[in-house]
Design an enzyme around this catalytic site. Structure first.
Site, mmCIF file in Angstrom:
data_model
loop_
_atom_site.group_PDB
_atom_site.id
_atom_site.type_symbol
_atom_site.label_atom_id
_atom_site.label_comp_id
_atom_site.label_asym_id
_atom_site.label_seq_id
_atom_site.Cartn_x
_atom_site.Cartn_y
_atom_site.Cartn_z
ATOM 1 N N ARG A 189 0.829 -1.208 0.000
ATOM 2 C CA ARG A 189 0.000 0.000 0.000
ATOM 3 C C ARG A 189 0.861 1.255 0.000
ATOM 4 N NH1 ARG A 189 -2.098 -3.776 -1.051
ATOM 5 N NH2 ARG A 189 -3.993 -4.743 -0.250
ATOM 6 N N SER A 263 -10.928 -0.507 3.712
ATOM 7 C CA SER A 263 -9.987 -0.859 4.787
ATOM 8 C C SER A 263 -9.342 0.405 5.347
ATOM 9 C CB SER A 263 -8.912 -1.805 4.258
ATOM 10 O OG SER A 263 -9.492 -2.998 3.776
ATOM 11 N N GLU A 358 -4.399 3.270 6.580
ATOM 12 C CA GLU A 358 -4.237 3.193 5.128
ATOM 13 C C GLU A 358 -4.850 4.427 4.485
ATOM 14 O OE1 GLU A 358 -5.823 0.252 1.588
ATOM 15 O OE2 GLU A 358 -5.208 -0.637 3.479
#
Length: 362
Positions: A189, A263, A358
């Site tokens: 990520r 998420s 995130e």
């Protein structure tokens, strides 16, 4: 042998020339609500707002912001941001569209896609063309331009596996630069655009290398189970996509129904010694080996810390997936940050693991 392809792919998607639109019609609006432009549904405003559909339009908007001494926020699908205050500057929404087949060989297709294309629309279009490699990434919210920034991934596939290069505009110099896969410095990520080149470039288009002969990945998550339940024993890319869509739809809330950014936390990676220690105290803890160590599902940690389904005022943790924080309607970005900090604190206290967001805080 590689064959050059001329012309654009035509289908139900709106196809526009990616880099040759000479249109000059910038429209700067004032005091625009961003509530419908971020998937959390946070009610914040932009002092100035404009939509750009070409590289020339983007240059013009950036030049205007510089002349007016305004800060700039680049907005795609708004699916990975958390607005914490009104934005006192210019918000530029990227709607550079286009899907262009540029090369093909015996084994691969190379395509160029405008940064403003909706990611899931691209995946669905690729499946209609039998271009393989994106099927496991079905139903991920957001736009194509954000995909390399986050190195998006799901069900055993990350964008770096199909990434070829991208074209980006230097926000200060207004010059174009092509970034190779190596220059993007992809991680979990992560990319160079979140750190070293943060806020220095705007991604305009992305090139992908897709397969003619699929290499299916069905062992991650519940893909195999869903296929078996449907009696599918020899799946193609469409069946994989359908399975992923079914799984995601059953676990993740639709942002159109309840505000969320998918998420909220990254899945942490810990060393083997730490994992072995946790395994002795929590025998049910799941873990997946990676080159860096053992990856532990953040959702499991959050659930075990007692947060799944918990609501505090207008924000909370989703009842089906603890990795997803939600806005029930009138929640504020700072409320979500405070909730996330409480979650991080309790997970660290219980497991000794530090969760990292995130989502990008604006």
């Amino acid at each position: 042998m590689v064959r050059k392809i001329g012309g654009f792919v035509s289908h139900w998607l709106k196809i526009l020339l990616i880099s040759h639109d000479k249109t000059k019609c910038m429209n700067i609006q004032e005091n625009i609500s961003l509530r419908g432009l971020n998937t959390f549904g946070i009610a914040k405003n932009a002092r100035f707002f404009t939509v750009v559909a070409s590289i020339n339009g983007l240059k013009e908007a950036l030049a205007w912001a510089k002349k007016q001494n305004q800060k700039v926020l680049i907005l795609g699908g708004g699916s990975n941001i958390l607005l914490t205050a009104d934005f006192d500057g210019l918000v530029i929404k990227i709607e550079i569209k286009g899907i262009k087949l540029i090369e093909e060989s015996e084994d691969y297709y190379w395509i160029e896609v405008g940064a403003g294309e909706i990611w899931h629309d691209l995946v669905m279009y690729a499946i209609t063309q039998n271009w393989a490699g994106l099927e496991n990434l079905s139903l991920i919210p957001g736009t194509v331009g954000a995909s390399p920034m986050q190195n998006i991934g799901a069900y055993g596939v990350e964008i770096q596996e199909v990434f070829e290069s991208l074209l980006a505009l230097d926000r200060e110099k207004l010059t174009l630069k092509t970034f190779s896969k190596e220059e993007c410095k992809f991680g979990y990520r992560e990319s160079v655009f979140k750190h070293g080149f943060k806020d220095q470039y705007v991604i305009c288009s992305v090139r992908f290398k897709l397969r003619k002969k699929p290499e299916l990945k069905v062992e991650y998550g519940a893909i195999r189970d869903v296929l078996n339940e449907n009696g599918i024993h020899n799946p193609g890319i469409r069946e994989i996509s359908d399975a992923v869509i079914a799984i995601r739809s059953s676990k993740l809330p639709d942002p159109k129904e309840i505000g969320n950014a998918g998420s909220f936390f990254k899945n942490p990676t810990i060393d083997q010694a730490k994992f072995t220690e946790l395994k002795s105290n929590f025998p049910e803890i799941p873990g997946y080996p990676t080159q860096e160590g053992m990856k532990v599902p953040a959702g499991w940690l959050i659930e075990q810390a007692g947060w799944k389904g918990k609501r505090i005022g207008e924000v909370g943790v989703h009842a089906k997936q603890a990795l997803v924080l939600v806005n029930y309607g009138d929640g504020d970005g700072m409320e979500i940050i405070r909730l996330s900090e409480q979650i991080r604190s309790s997970v660290k206290e219980k497991f000794g693991i530090e969760l990292q967001p995130e989502v990008n805080f604006i």
